[in-house]
Design a protein around this motif. Structure first.
Motif, mmCIF file in Angstrom:
data_model
loop_
_atom_site.group_PDB
_atom_site.id
_atom_site.type_symbol
_atom_site.label_atom_id
_atom_site.label_comp_id
_atom_site.label_asym_id
_atom_site.label_seq_id
_atom_site.Cartn_x
_atom_site.Cartn_y
_atom_site.Cartn_z
ATOM 1 N N ASN A 115 0.823 -1.205 0.000
ATOM 2 C CA ASN A 115 0.000 0.000 0.000
ATOM 3 C C ASN A 115 0.862 1.263 0.000
ATOM 4 O O ASN A 115 0.341 2.370 -0.075
ATOM 5 N N SER A 116 2.195 1.096 0.031
ATOM 6 C CA SER A 116 3.079 2.255 -0.133
ATOM 7 C C SER A 116 2.904 2.872 -1.509
ATOM 8 O O SER A 116 3.235 4.039 -1.720
ATOM 9 N N THR A 118 0.299 3.859 -2.868
ATOM 10 C CA THR A 118 -0.678 4.944 -2.840
ATOM 11 C C THR A 118 -0.609 5.778 -1.565
ATOM 12 O O THR A 118 -1.453 6.634 -1.338
ATOM 13 N N SER A 119 0.398 5.519 -0.746
ATOM 14 C CA SER A 119 0.508 6.286 0.502
ATOM 15 C C SER A 119 1.868 6.973 0.646
ATOM 16 O O SER A 119 2.135 7.589 1.681
ATOM 17 N N THR A 120 2.721 6.867 -0.371
ATOM 18 C CA THR A 120 4.039 7.509 -0.326
ATOM 19 C C THR A 120 4.075 8.677 -1.303
ATOM 20 O O THR A 120 3.891 8.482 -2.507
ATOM 21 N N GLY A 188 -0.577 -3.561 3.996
ATOM 22 C CA GLY A 188 -0.069 -2.458 4.792
ATOM 23 C C GLY A 188 0.977 -3.010 5.749
ATOM 24 O O GLY A 188 1.618 -4.023 5.449
ATOM 25 N N ASP A 246 -4.817 -3.531 4.356
ATOM 26 C CA ASP A 246 -3.935 -2.597 5.075
ATOM 27 C C ASP A 246 -4.546 -1.929 6.293
ATOM 28 O O ASP A 246 -4.039 -0.916 6.771
ATOM 29 N N THR A 249 -5.710 2.120 5.793
ATOM 30 C CA THR A 249 -4.862 3.265 5.449
ATOM 31 C C THR A 249 -5.219 3.848 4.088
ATOM 32 O O THR A 249 -5.344 5.072 3.924
ATOM 33 N N GLU A 250 -5.362 2.997 3.103
ATOM 34 C CA GLU A 250 -5.684 3.456 1.742
ATOM 35 C C GLU A 250 -6.981 4.257 1.730
ATOM 36 O O GLU A 250 -7.071 5.337 1.140
ATOM 37 N N LEU A 253 -6.489 7.760 3.517
ATOM 38 C CA LEU A 253 -5.707 8.770 2.798
ATOM 39 C C LEU A 253 -6.319 9.154 1.459
ATOM 40 O O LEU A 253 -6.112 10.274 0.987
ATOM 41 N N ARG A 254 -7.064 8.224 0.844
ATOM 42 C CA ARG A 254 -7.564 8.465 -0.516
ATOM 43 C C ARG A 254 -9.025 8.034 -0.658
ATOM 44 O O ARG A 254 -9.350 7.220 -1.522
#
Length: 289
Positions: A115-116, A118-120, A188, A246, A249-250, A253-254
């Motif tokens: 999931n990095s 879409t989170s980095t 995640g 994850d 988280t995804e 954040l989005r």
């Protein structure tokens, strides 16, 4: 019972997947740096070639599936090694064993993403493009220019590239057209030796501050359960999917970025694929679209 290849089989999520497969009576060809059926260094071309040859020699026939779980975590100064393991260690190995997967007629492939992807933030597009072109050296040069951000950017770039590779080639005649279902699982934070080491490092507080709405880390067993589903008949209609596991988280954040409508610029491509749609009993080839 089937024959499966699992990279990263000696620890973490790869080990959990390999154990579940063996528990169900399948034969597993484990690949790792040590303590595996095939010991190989996926960070070098020679190592990847040796791994491919050893896997094919051990299989002696069709492969029912493969799980590509081997990978490196973010580490500054090791950008080139990281992208080679995380990207070329997947794509080159899969290209080499693809004919054996096709022989099975209904093989399943699960590639570990992250999931990095879409989170980095601030991941250089050029580094991703270079990897998709097979140029790990160029990708690493671009990434090292990120300075202190080079480690997380390298990890995210490698995982973005490998997910895009799966989605691009997985729908083509060589893969889906040959009966191979290839998909990506994007975890995640999962409590593996890699995460434990990060938590114990000087930057552990930053790792702990990463937002996970469910407020707990995943476990290798949980991810292995998902992988087993993606290797089962339940995944017969899955191709090119990215399954995010994850803890939220995804979505945090989005929340509005997915699902997303089809951009107007893609209408010509959609029209072309519909024009080329196969007749009943035929297989479409969208690999050059």
């Amino acid at each position: 019972m089937g024959v499966y290849v699992v990279t990263g089989s000696a620890s973490g999520m790869g080990a959990a997947v390999a154990q579940r497969l063996r528990d169900e009576g399948h034969d597993v060809i484990g690949v790792d740096l040590a303590d595996a059926d095939v010991t190989a260094d996926l960070s070098t071309r020679d190592g990847r070639i040796a791994a491919s040859r050893a896997v094919l020699a051990a299989a002696e026939g069709p492969l029912d599936g493969a799980v590509l779980a081997a990978g490196m975590g973010p580490r500054r100064g090791r950008e080139r090694m990281l992208v080679e393991v995380n990207y070329l260690g997947v794509t080159e190995l899969l290209d080499a064993i693809r004919p054996r997967l096709a022989q099975a007629g209904n093989a399943k492939v699960v590639v570990f993403g992250s999931n990095s992807t879409t989170s980095t933030p601030l991941v250089p597009r050029g580094a991703v493009r270079a990897l998709l072109d097979g140029d790990a050296a160029k990708s690493a040069r671009i990434l090292t220019r990120r300075g202190p951000l080079s480690a997380p950017a390298s990890y995210a770039a490698s995982k973005i590239a490998v997910a895009r590779w799966v989605r691009r080639v997985g729908v083509g005649a060589d893969w889906a057209g040959s009966g191979i279902r290839m998909n990506v699982i994007a975890p995640g934070p999962v409590m593996t030796p890699l995460l434990a080491g990060q938590l114990a490092s000087p930057t552990g507080s930053q790792v702990r501050s990463f937002p996970v709405p469910i407020r707990e880390y995943g476990t290798p067993d949980q991810l292995a359960h998902w992988v087993m589903t993606m290797l089962s008949p339940a995944a017969d209609f899955m191709v090119g999917s990215v399954i995010t596991v994850d803890g939220g988280t995804e979505a945090l954040l989005r929340p509005d970025d997915w699902p997303a409508r089809l951009p107007a610029r893609l209408l010509p491509r959609m029209a072309w694929t519909m024009y080329r749609a196969p007749k009943r009993g035929q297989v479409a080839d969208y690999s050059d679209v």
